[in-house]
Design a protein around this motif. Structure first.
Motif, PDB file in Angstrom:
ATOM      1  N   TYR A  11       3.690  53.540  21.765  1.00  0.00           N
ATOM      2  CA  TYR A  11       4.790  53.461  20.822  1.00  0.00           C
ATOM      3  C   TYR A  11       4.318  52.805  19.536  1.00  0.00           C
ATOM      4  O   TYR A  11       3.357  52.058  19.506  1.00  0.00           O
ATOM      5  N   SER A  12       5.037  53.073  18.483  1.00  0.00           N
ATOM      6  CA  SER A  12       4.715  52.485  17.200  1.00  0.00           C
ATOM      7  C   SER A  12       5.241  51.064  17.130  1.00  0.00           C
ATOM      8  O   SER A  12       6.291  50.741  17.672  1.00  0.00           O
ATOM      9  N   ALA A  13       4.501  50.231  16.463  1.00  0.00           N
ATOM     10  CA  ALA A  13       4.941  48.867  16.267  1.00  0.00           C
ATOM     11  C   ALA A  13       4.547  48.419  14.877  1.00  0.00           C
ATOM     12  O   ALA A  13       3.457  48.720  14.408  1.00  0.00           O
ATOM     13  N   VAL A  14       5.450  47.740  14.215  1.00  0.00           N
ATOM     14  CA  VAL A  14       5.158  47.196  12.905  1.00  0.00           C
ATOM     15  C   VAL A  14       4.892  45.716  13.107  1.00  0.00           C
ATOM     16  O   VAL A  14       5.774  44.959  13.501  1.00  0.00           O
ATOM     17  N   VAL A  15       3.662  45.341  12.878  1.00  0.00           N
ATOM     18  CA  VAL A  15       3.251  43.960  13.091  1.00  0.00           C
ATOM     19  C   VAL A  15       2.928  43.352  11.735  1.00  0.00           C
ATOM     20  O   VAL A  15       2.305  43.999  10.885  1.00  0.00           O
ATOM     21  N   ALA A  16       3.349  42.131  11.522  1.00  0.00           N
ATOM     22  CA  ALA A  16       3.073  41.458  10.256  1.00  0.00           C
ATOM     23  C   ALA A  16       1.573  41.366  10.053  1.00  0.00           C
ATOM     24  O   ALA A  16       0.828  41.002  10.945  1.00  0.00           O
ATOM     25  N   GLY A  17       1.123  41.712   8.867  1.00  0.00           N
ATOM     26  CA  GLY A  17      -0.295  41.662   8.556  1.00  0.00           C
ATOM     27  C   GLY A  17      -0.966  43.023   8.626  1.00  0.00           C
ATOM     28  O   GLY A  17      -2.081  43.176   8.165  1.00  0.00           O
ATOM     29  N   TYR A  18      -0.318  44.029   9.220  1.00  0.00           N
ATOM     30  CA  TYR A  18      -0.884  45.370   9.274  1.00  0.00           C
ATOM     31  C   TYR A  18      -0.163  46.234   8.258  1.00  0.00           C
ATOM     32  O   TYR A  18       1.053  46.250   8.187  1.00  0.00           O
ATOM     33  N   ASP A  19      -0.942  46.979   7.475  1.00  0.00           N
ATOM     34  CA  ASP A  19      -0.348  47.800   6.418  1.00  0.00           C
ATOM     35  C   ASP A  19       0.161  49.134   6.941  1.00  0.00           C
ATOM     36  O   ASP A  19       1.191  49.616   6.510  1.00  0.00           O
ATOM     37  N   GLN A  20      -0.559  49.761   7.857  1.00  0.00           N
ATOM     38  CA  GLN A  20      -0.193  51.089   8.311  1.00  0.00           C
ATOM     39  C   GLN A  20       0.091  51.079   9.812  1.00  0.00           C
ATOM     40  O   GLN A  20      -0.832  51.005  10.614  1.00  0.00           O
ATOM     41  N   PRO A  21       1.361  51.127  10.192  1.00  0.00           N
ATOM     42  CA  PRO A  21       1.673  51.171  11.618  1.00  0.00           C
ATOM     43  C   PRO A  21       1.376  52.550  12.201  1.00  0.00           C
ATOM     44  O   PRO A  21       1.324  53.536  11.492  1.00  0.00           O
ATOM     45  N   THR A  22       1.152  52.583  13.490  1.00  0.00           N
ATOM     46  CA  THR A  22       0.918  53.843  14.182  1.00  0.00           C
ATOM     47  C   THR A  22       2.256  54.553  14.354  1.00  0.00           C
ATOM     48  O   THR A  22       3.224  53.954  14.779  1.00  0.00           O
ATOM     49  N   THR A  23       2.300  55.827  14.026  1.00  0.00           N
ATOM     50  CA  THR A  23       3.544  56.588  14.174  1.00  0.00           C
ATOM     51  C   THR A  23       3.352  57.817  15.040  1.00  0.00           C
ATOM     52  O   THR A  23       4.065  58.790  14.899  1.00  0.00           O
ATOM     53  N   ARG A  24       2.399  57.773  15.937  1.00  0.00           N
ATOM     54  CA  ARG A  24       2.150  58.916  16.812  1.00  0.00           C
ATOM     55  C   ARG A  24       2.461  58.551  18.244  1.00  0.00           C
ATOM     56  O   ARG A  24       2.271  57.426  18.665  1.00  0.00           O
ATOM     57  N   ILE A  25       2.910  59.531  18.990  1.00  0.00           N
ATOM     58  CA  ILE A  25       3.178  59.362  20.412  1.00  0.00           C
ATOM     59  C   ILE A  25       2.044  60.064  21.152  1.00  0.00           C
ATOM     60  O   ILE A  25       1.814  61.245  20.975  1.00  0.00           O
ATOM     61  N   HIS A  26       1.335  59.332  21.972  1.00  0.00           N
ATOM     62  CA  HIS A  26       0.157  59.866  22.665  1.00  0.00           C
ATOM     63  C   HIS A  26       0.427  59.993  24.157  1.00  0.00           C
ATOM     64  O   HIS A  26       1.324  59.394  24.695  1.00  0.00           O
ATOM     65  N   PRO A 115       9.212  66.902  18.911  1.00  0.00           N
ATOM     66  CA  PRO A 115       9.479  66.800  17.470  1.00  0.00           C
ATOM     67  C   PRO A 115      10.678  65.893  17.158  1.00  0.00           C
ATOM     68  O   PRO A 115      10.664  65.184  16.148  1.00  0.00           O
ATOM     69  N   ILE A 116      11.680  65.898  18.031  1.00  0.00           N
ATOM     70  CA  ILE A 116      12.834  65.020  17.827  1.00  0.00           C
ATOM     71  C   ILE A 116      12.396  63.569  17.918  1.00  0.00           C
ATOM     72  O   ILE A 116      12.747  62.742  17.063  1.00  0.00           O
ATOM     73  N   ALA A 117      11.619  63.233  18.931  1.00  0.00           N
ATOM     74  CA  ALA A 117      11.142  61.862  19.096  1.00  0.00           C
ATOM     75  C   ALA A 117      10.245  61.446  17.942  1.00  0.00           C
ATOM     76  O   ALA A 117      10.326  60.308  17.456  1.00  0.00           O
ATOM     77  N   SER A 118       9.417  62.357  17.484  1.00  0.00           N
ATOM     78  CA  SER A 118       8.533  62.050  16.362  1.00  0.00           C
ATOM     79  C   SER A 118       9.334  61.771  15.090  1.00  0.00           C
ATOM     80  O   SER A 118       9.016  60.833  14.347  1.00  0.00           O
ATOM     81  N   GLY A 119      10.364  62.573  14.834  1.00  0.00           N
ATOM     82  CA  GLY A 119      11.213  62.349  13.660  1.00  0.00           C
ATOM     83  C   GLY A 119      11.957  61.028  13.721  1.00  0.00           C
ATOM     84  O   GLY A 119      12.065  60.313  12.717  1.00  0.00           O
ATOM     85  N   MET A 120      12.462  60.681  14.904  1.00  0.00           N
ATOM     86  CA  MET A 120      13.164  59.408  15.060  1.00  0.00           C
ATOM     87  C   MET A 120      12.202  58.241  14.902  1.00  0.00           C
ATOM     88  O   MET A 120      12.545  57.223  14.283  1.00  0.00           O
ATOM     89  N   LEU A 121      10.996  58.375  15.441  1.00  0.00           N
ATOM     90  CA  LEU A 121      10.002  57.316  15.318  1.00  0.00           C
ATOM     91  C   LEU A 121       9.602  57.121  13.861  1.00  0.00           C
ATOM     92  O   LEU A 121       9.520  55.992  13.368  1.00  0.00           O
ATOM     93  N   SER A 122       9.392  58.215  13.153  1.00  0.00           N
ATOM     94  CA  SER A 122       9.023  58.143  11.743  1.00  0.00           C
ATOM     95  C   SER A 122      10.137  57.510  10.911  1.00  0.00           C
ATOM     96  O   SER A 122       9.870  56.670  10.049  1.00  0.00           O
ATOM     97  N   ALA A 123      11.389  57.888  11.164  1.00  0.00           N
ATOM     98  CA  ALA A 123      12.518  57.319  10.419  1.00  0.00           C
ATOM     99  C   ALA A 123      12.689  55.836  10.701  1.00  0.00           C
ATOM    100  O   ALA A 123      13.022  55.055   9.802  1.00  0.00           O
ATOM    101  N   SER A 124      12.434  55.430  11.939  1.00  0.00           N
ATOM    102  CA  SER A 124      12.591  54.008  12.255  1.00  0.00           C
ATOM    103  C   SER A 124      11.470  53.173  11.660  1.00  0.00           C
ATOM    104  O   SER A 124      11.690  52.055  11.220  1.00  0.00           O
ATOM    105  N   VAL A 125      10.250  53.724  11.631  1.00  0.00           N
ATOM    106  CA  VAL A 125       9.130  52.998  11.029  1.00  0.00           C
ATOM    107  C   VAL A 125       9.330  52.867   9.518  1.00  0.00           C
ATOM    108  O   VAL A 125       9.059  51.823   8.933  1.00  0.00           O
ATOM    109  N   LYS A 126       9.830  53.928   8.891  1.00  0.00           N
ATOM    110  CA  LYS A 126      10.076  53.907   7.443  1.00  0.00           C
ATOM    111  C   LYS A 126      11.361  53.162   7.091  1.00  0.00           C
ATOM    112  O   LYS A 126      11.702  53.045   5.924  1.00  0.00           O
TER     113      LYS A 126
END
Length: 156
Positions: A11-26, A115-126
């Protein structure tokens, strides 16, 4: 969390100190390939079977010896295949494919969920809440995905 659970999904996580969070589901490539294969292979087999029967039992029309013996214009169409096969055979094969088609809906739901999960993940990260579903839409989406996917039946 077990090691197998960590291998299946990242899952993607936005951590303080990291500029680019991961937005891919593997980790679900196997499930996607299985769903795609189960959806396409039966329909390809039924289509190939129908085409094989039609071309095997096709009646080739010969040229007429005389214009007086020729068919009327409605029976001499180059876009028509005449076959010498029982109509019940063709109906039986069509019936098999129409029986299998509704079973494949769950696999189609699985393929659309990524694709639905990817779109939701991208919207939440942004942090774009307008692009996320409402709670009611999310509950409908989760209900559809949980009851219609092969994972609900233990496949995958």
């Amino acid at each position: 969390m077990s090691a197998s659970m960590r291998q299946k999904t990242a899952y993607s996580a936005v951590v303080a100190g990291y500029d680019q969070p991961t937005t891919r589901i593997h980790g679900r490539v196997k499930e996607i390939l299985i769903a795609f294969a189960v959806m396409t292979v039966p329909m390809i087999v039924f289509s190939a079977l129908l085409l094989g029967l039609i071309f095997h039992y096709r009646v080739v029309q010969n040229a007429f010896a005389s214009e007086n013996l020729a068919f009327s214009s409605g029976q001499d169409d180059s876009d028509v295949f005449f076959v010498k096969i029982s109509a019940t055979t063709l109906i039986t094969i069509a019936s098999w494919s129409s029986t299998v088609a509704p079973i494949l809906v769950g696999f189609a739901v699985t393929l659309t969920s990524y694709p639905i999960a990817s779109g939701m993940l991208s919207a939440s990260v942004k942090q774009e809440p307008a692009q996320l579903p409402t709670p009611y839409q999310l509950s409908l989406l989760l209900e559809m995905l949980s009851s219609g996917s092969p994972s609900a039946c233990g496949v995958g």
